[in-house]
Design a protein around this motif. Structure first.
Motif, PDB file in Angstrom:
ATOM      1  N   ARG A  81       0.818  -1.216   0.000  1.00  0.00           N
ATOM      2  CA  ARG A  81       0.000   0.000   0.000  1.00  0.00           C
ATOM      3  C   ARG A  81       0.852   1.267   0.000  1.00  0.00           C
ATOM      4  NH1 ARG A  81      -1.855  -0.873   6.148  1.00  0.00           N
ATOM      5  NH2 ARG A  81      -2.558  -2.817   5.189  1.00  0.00           N
ATOM      6  N   HIS A  82       2.134   1.138   0.323  1.00  0.00           N
ATOM      7  CA  HIS A  82       3.003   2.316   0.312  1.00  0.00           C
ATOM      8  C   HIS A  82       3.602   2.591  -1.071  1.00  0.00           C
ATOM      9  CE1 HIS A  82       3.316   3.623   4.594  1.00  0.00           C
ATOM     10  NE2 HIS A  82       2.730   2.445   4.757  1.00  0.00           N
ATOM     11  N   THR A  83       3.270   1.763  -2.055  1.00  0.00           N
ATOM     12  CA  THR A  83       3.670   2.029  -3.434  1.00  0.00           C
ATOM     13  C   THR A  83       2.568   2.826  -4.114  1.00  0.00           C
ATOM     14  OG1 THR A  83       4.959  -0.012  -3.561  1.00  0.00           O
ATOM     15  CG2 THR A  83       4.317   1.005  -5.650  1.00  0.00           C
ATOM     16  N   LEU A  84       2.888   4.041  -4.534  1.00  0.00           N
ATOM     17  CA  LEU A  84       1.892   4.920  -5.145  1.00  0.00           C
ATOM     18  C   LEU A  84       1.860   4.797  -6.661  1.00  0.00           C
ATOM     19  CD1 LEU A  84       2.463   8.202  -3.082  1.00  0.00           C
ATOM     20  CD2 LEU A  84       1.127   6.169  -2.481  1.00  0.00           C
ATOM     21  N   VAL A  85       3.003   4.478  -7.264  1.00  0.00           N
ATOM     22  CA  VAL A  85       3.108   4.411  -8.726  1.00  0.00           C
ATOM     23  C   VAL A  85       3.823   3.131  -9.111  1.00  0.00           C
ATOM     24  CG1 VAL A  85       4.078   5.491 -10.804  1.00  0.00           C
ATOM     25  CG2 VAL A  85       3.114   6.924  -8.994  1.00  0.00           C
ATOM     26  N   ILE A  86       3.241   2.393 -10.053  1.00  0.00           N
ATOM     27  CA  ILE A  86       3.893   1.200 -10.598  1.00  0.00           C
ATOM     28  C   ILE A  86       4.190   1.439 -12.069  1.00  0.00           C
ATOM     29  CG2 ILE A  86       2.725  -0.289  -8.938  1.00  0.00           C
ATOM     30  CD1 ILE A  86       0.903  -1.228 -11.242  1.00  0.00           C
ATOM     31  N   PRO A  87       5.115   0.691 -12.665  1.00  0.00           N
ATOM     32  CA  PRO A  87       5.458   0.918 -14.077  1.00  0.00           C
ATOM     33  C   PRO A  87       4.333   0.470 -15.005  1.00  0.00           C
ATOM     34  CG  PRO A  87       6.600  -1.010 -13.235  1.00  0.00           C
ATOM     35  CD  PRO A  87       5.939  -0.374 -12.047  1.00  0.00           C
ATOM     36  N   ASP A  88       4.407   0.912 -16.237  1.00  0.00           N
ATOM     37  CA  ASP A  88       3.448   0.527 -17.273  1.00  0.00           C
ATOM     38  C   ASP A  88       3.566  -0.979 -17.517  1.00  0.00           C
ATOM     39  OD1 ASP A  88       1.890   0.150 -19.492  1.00  0.00           O
ATOM     40  OD2 ASP A  88       3.124   1.374 -20.842  1.00  0.00           O
ATOM     41  N   LEU A  89       2.531  -1.729 -17.147  1.00  0.00           N
ATOM     42  CA  LEU A  89       2.602  -3.184 -17.228  1.00  0.00           C
ATOM     43  C   LEU A  89       2.437  -3.705 -18.653  1.00  0.00           C
ATOM     44  CD1 LEU A  89       0.650  -4.261 -14.021  1.00  0.00           C
ATOM     45  CD2 LEU A  89       3.092  -3.795 -14.321  1.00  0.00           C
ATOM     46  N   SER A  90       2.101  -2.820 -19.588  1.00  0.00           N
ATOM     47  CA  SER A  90       2.019  -3.257 -20.986  1.00  0.00           C
ATOM     48  C   SER A  90       3.399  -3.325 -21.631  1.00  0.00           C
ATOM     49  CB  SER A  90       1.119  -2.321 -21.791  1.00  0.00           C
ATOM     50  OG  SER A  90       1.697  -1.024 -21.900  1.00  0.00           O
ATOM     51  N   ALA A  91       4.399  -2.717 -20.977  1.00  0.00           N
ATOM     52  CA  ALA A  91       5.758  -2.742 -21.522  1.00  0.00           C
ATOM     53  C   ALA A  91       6.421  -4.066 -21.169  1.00  0.00           C
ATOM     54  CB  ALA A  91       6.576  -1.585 -20.973  1.00  0.00           C
ATOM     55  N   PRO A  92       7.151  -4.675 -22.105  1.00  0.00           N
ATOM     56  CA  PRO A  92       7.791  -5.975 -21.858  1.00  0.00           C
ATOM     57  C   PRO A  92       8.714  -5.927 -20.639  1.00  0.00           C
ATOM     58  CG  PRO A  92       7.911  -5.399 -24.187  1.00  0.00           C
ATOM     59  CD  PRO A  92       7.396  -4.179 -23.481  1.00  0.00           C
ATOM     60  N   GLY A  93       8.570  -6.904 -19.782  1.00  0.00           N
ATOM     61  CA  GLY A  93       9.455  -7.036 -18.632  1.00  0.00           C
ATOM     62  C   GLY A  93       9.040  -6.260 -17.405  1.00  0.00           C
ATOM     63  N   ASN A  94       8.142  -5.288 -17.555  1.00  0.00           N
ATOM     64  CA  ASN A  94       7.837  -4.427 -16.414  1.00  0.00           C
ATOM     65  C   ASN A  94       7.102  -5.139 -15.287  1.00  0.00           C
ATOM     66  OD1 ASN A  94       9.178  -2.166 -17.220  1.00  0.00           O
ATOM     67  ND2 ASN A  94       7.364  -0.962 -17.738  1.00  0.00           N
ATOM     68  N   ARG A  95       6.268  -6.133 -15.614  1.00  0.00           N
ATOM     69  CA  ARG A  95       5.590  -6.861 -14.540  1.00  0.00           C
ATOM     70  C   ARG A  95       6.613  -7.627 -13.696  1.00  0.00           C
ATOM     71  NH1 ARG A  95       0.404  -8.034 -13.513  1.00  0.00           N
ATOM     72  NH2 ARG A  95      -0.222  -7.297 -15.579  1.00  0.00           N
ATOM     73  N   ALA A 100       9.887  -7.953  -8.711  1.00  0.00           N
ATOM     74  CA  ALA A 100      11.196  -8.003  -8.042  1.00  0.00           C
ATOM     75  C   ALA A 100      11.357  -6.834  -7.074  1.00  0.00           C
ATOM     76  CB  ALA A 100      12.311  -7.997  -9.087  1.00  0.00           C
ATOM     77  N   LEU A 101      10.902  -5.657  -7.480  1.00  0.00           N
ATOM     78  CA  LEU A 101      10.984  -4.484  -6.608  1.00  0.00           C
ATOM     79  C   LEU A 101      10.141  -4.674  -5.351  1.00  0.00           C
ATOM     80  CD1 LEU A 101      10.773  -1.755  -9.380  1.00  0.00           C
ATOM     81  CD2 LEU A 101      12.667  -1.986  -7.767  1.00  0.00           C
ATOM     82  N   GLU A 102       8.931  -5.189  -5.524  1.00  0.00           N
ATOM     83  CA  GLU A 102       8.064  -5.374  -4.357  1.00  0.00           C
ATOM     84  C   GLU A 102       8.596  -6.463  -3.433  1.00  0.00           C
ATOM     85  OE1 GLU A 102       5.850  -3.482  -3.316  1.00  0.00           O
ATOM     86  OE2 GLU A 102       4.965  -2.417  -5.000  1.00  0.00           O
ATOM     87  N   GLU A 103       9.210  -7.497  -4.004  1.00  0.00           N
ATOM     88  CA  GLU A 103       9.788  -8.528  -3.148  1.00  0.00           C
ATOM     89  C   GLU A 103      10.910  -7.950  -2.286  1.00  0.00           C
ATOM     90  OE1 GLU A 103      12.266 -12.718  -3.341  1.00  0.00           O
ATOM     91  OE2 GLU A 103      11.082 -12.136  -5.085  1.00  0.00           O
ATOM     92  N   ALA A 104      11.755  -7.129  -2.902  1.00  0.00           N
ATOM     93  CA  ALA A 104      12.822  -6.482  -2.129  1.00  0.00           C
ATOM     94  C   ALA A 104      12.236  -5.530  -1.092  1.00  0.00           C
ATOM     95  CB  ALA A 104      13.762  -5.738  -3.076  1.00  0.00           C
ATOM     96  N   LYS A 105      11.167  -4.834  -1.455  1.00  0.00           N
ATOM     97  CA  LYS A 105      10.556  -3.890  -0.518  1.00  0.00           C
ATOM     98  C   LYS A 105       9.930  -4.618   0.667  1.00  0.00           C
ATOM     99  CE  LYS A 105       7.169  -1.110  -1.935  1.00  0.00           C
ATOM    100  NZ  LYS A 105       5.943  -1.408  -1.120  1.00  0.00           N
ATOM    101  N   ARG A 106       9.375  -5.807   0.440  1.00  0.00           N
ATOM    102  CA  ARG A 106       8.834  -6.564   1.569  1.00  0.00           C
ATOM    103  C   ARG A 106       9.939  -6.944   2.550  1.00  0.00           C
ATOM    104  NH1 ARG A 106       5.620  -8.594  -2.585  1.00  0.00           N
ATOM    105  NH2 ARG A 106       6.795 -10.534  -2.850  1.00  0.00           N
ATOM    106  N   ARG A 107      11.123  -7.230   2.024  1.00  0.00           N
ATOM    107  CA  ARG A 107      12.255  -7.508   2.918  1.00  0.00           C
ATOM    108  C   ARG A 107      12.647  -6.256   3.699  1.00  0.00           C
ATOM    109  NH1 ARG A 107      15.086 -12.261   2.312  1.00  0.00           N
ATOM    110  NH2 ARG A 107      14.213 -13.652   0.727  1.00  0.00           N
ATOM    111  N   LEU A 108      12.549  -5.097   3.044  1.00  0.00           N
ATOM    112  CA  LEU A 108      12.799  -3.840   3.747  1.00  0.00           C
ATOM    113  C   LEU A 108      11.784  -3.653   4.870  1.00  0.00           C
ATOM    114  CD1 LEU A 108      14.054  -0.939   3.996  1.00  0.00           C
ATOM    115  CD2 LEU A 108      12.263  -0.221   2.399  1.00  0.00           C
ATOM    116  N   PHE A 109      10.498  -3.852   4.561  1.00  0.00           N
ATOM    117  CA  PHE A 109       9.457  -3.659   5.566  1.00  0.00           C
ATOM    118  C   PHE A 109       9.575  -4.693   6.690  1.00  0.00           C
ATOM    119  CE2 PHE A 109       7.768  -0.485   2.931  1.00  0.00           C
ATOM    120  CZ  PHE A 109       6.732   0.167   3.589  1.00  0.00           C
ATOM    121  N   TYR A 110      10.078  -5.875   6.371  1.00  0.00           N
ATOM    122  CA  TYR A 110      10.362  -6.865   7.412  1.00  0.00           C
ATOM    123  C   TYR A 110      11.300  -6.254   8.455  1.00  0.00           C
ATOM    124  CZ  TYR A 110      12.561 -11.056   9.493  1.00  0.00           C
ATOM    125  OH  TYR A 110      13.067 -11.999  10.362  1.00  0.00           O
TER     126      TYR A 110
END
Length: 352
Positions: A81-95, A100-110
């Motif tokens: 919920r602390h992520t306000l903006v995500i990349p354009d998911l129609s662009a290749p690789g962005n999902r 990967a970014l959110e997984e790293a961020k969950r480790r930060l929040f841990y």
């Protein structure tokens, strides 16, 4: 990071797992309890008897395995919920990059949860809460590239999604001479700026901070320009954890903050696997021997952390060399760096 076991079959599972590979239970993590919960089917609820939990809305999108109390109106977990903006998911690789970014961020929040650090109130005081934007470079109408710069400004952390692309990050790592250019490193560094604003600025610790890290009133833009033009001074590694830490007092603090997070989380992991010099325990849901109930995250004194960390890194470096890899931990911690790390330690544990 601690070790986890499937609550249904006791098979070892990992922090990111959404399913147990042994019994195929659906797994969910509850940060308030630092526990894995399980459900046996897609329509079953996660619960601990008294409380029922629901999946984060990002579970089907990016395999976020964090849970929320069912009675909450929030659809996203504490981290997402602390992520306000995500990349354009129609662009290749962005999902994949977003995941990967959110997984790293969950480790930060841990770690933030373990240290009991606040993240602000997104509803009532959003301008002072910790926020994230994940953006990609774009092409302008004239064919030029508009770059997204990773950085922090008043609680808003922006990260270029290209950092989640391994070849791109490796290219930057080599070009900038950064042995620890990782996603989790970016997150830990940038939140260091956020917590400087929260815990140091206009606080009784400001003068002590200046005595250790230098005067933050030095012109930041000029300091960065000088660093990129001239590089770090000779012998920088005797006083700073990275060459970039030499650029400005703020960057020294953020780099040291990130390094302290590396150390404490690394020690917790080592403890749970019996690699920290304490007596190993085969149980997966134990308290590491030799620490308080909260493990290294709850250590009130700084020096015992270093007494455990230094020999561990020497052993891990030797292990890496024995299988033909570079050093696991390419740092030498001087007394000056110890003093900076101890300042961070005291700042986190004595803030009350």
């Amino acid at each position: 990071m601690r070790r986890y076991a499937c609550p249904n079959c006791s098979n070892e599972v990992h922090f990111r797992n959404t399913e147990c590979v042994n019994c195929h239970s659906r797994l969910g993590y509850v940060p308030e309890w630092d526990r894995m919960f399980y459900a046996m089917s897609d329509d079953a609820r996660w619960h601990d008897g008294a409380t029922a939990y629901k999946a984060c809305a990002n579970r089907p999108e990016i395999a976020c395995n964090w849970l929320i109390e069912e009675t909450q109106t929030e659809d996203h977990c504490l981290s997402c919920r602390h992520t306000l903006v995500i990349p354009d998911l129609s662009a290749p690789g962005n999902r994949d990059h977003w995941a990967a970014l959110e997984e790293a961020k969950r480790r930060l929040f841990y770690s933030i949860e373990k240290f009991q650090l606040g993240v602000g109130n997104l509803v009532n005081q959003p301008e002072t809460a910790l926020r994230f934007e994940f953006k990609a470079d774009t092409l302008t109408a004239d064919g030029k590239t508009r770059r997204v710069l990773t950085g922090h400004e008043h609680g808003l952390i922006t990260i270029n999604v290209a950092e989640a692309d391994d070849p791109t990050r490796e290219k930057y790592r080599k070009a900038m001479g950064e042995p620890y250019r990782t996603l989790i490193g970016h997150f830990r560094h940038e939140v260091g700026h956020y917590y400087w604003d929260d815990l140091v600025f206009n606080s009784p610790r400001l003068e002590a901070y200046r005595a250790i890290f230098g005067d933050e009133r030095q012109d930041y833009g000029e300091a960065l320009k000088r660093h990129y033009d001239q590089g770090a001074p000779a012998g920088w590694d005797a006083t700073h954890v990275s060459s970039y830490a030499c650029a400005h007092s703020w960057e020294d603090f953020a780099e040291t903050w990130a390094h302290y997070f590396h150390i404490v989380d690394g020690l917790e992991t080592a403890g749970w696997y019996g690699l920290d010099g304490h007596t190993p325990d085969a149980g997966l849901n134990r308290t590491p021997g030799g620490w308080s109930d909260a493990g290294p995250y709850g250590a009130q004194e700084f020096r015992p952390l270093m007494d455990a960390w230094v020999p561990l890194t020497v052993a891990m470096n030797a292990m890496n060399r024995s299988i033909g890899l570079g050093d696991f931990y390419p740092f030498v911690l001087s007394d000056t760096i110890f003093a900076k790390l101890e300042f961070i330690h005291d700042l986190i544990h004595d803030r009350g």
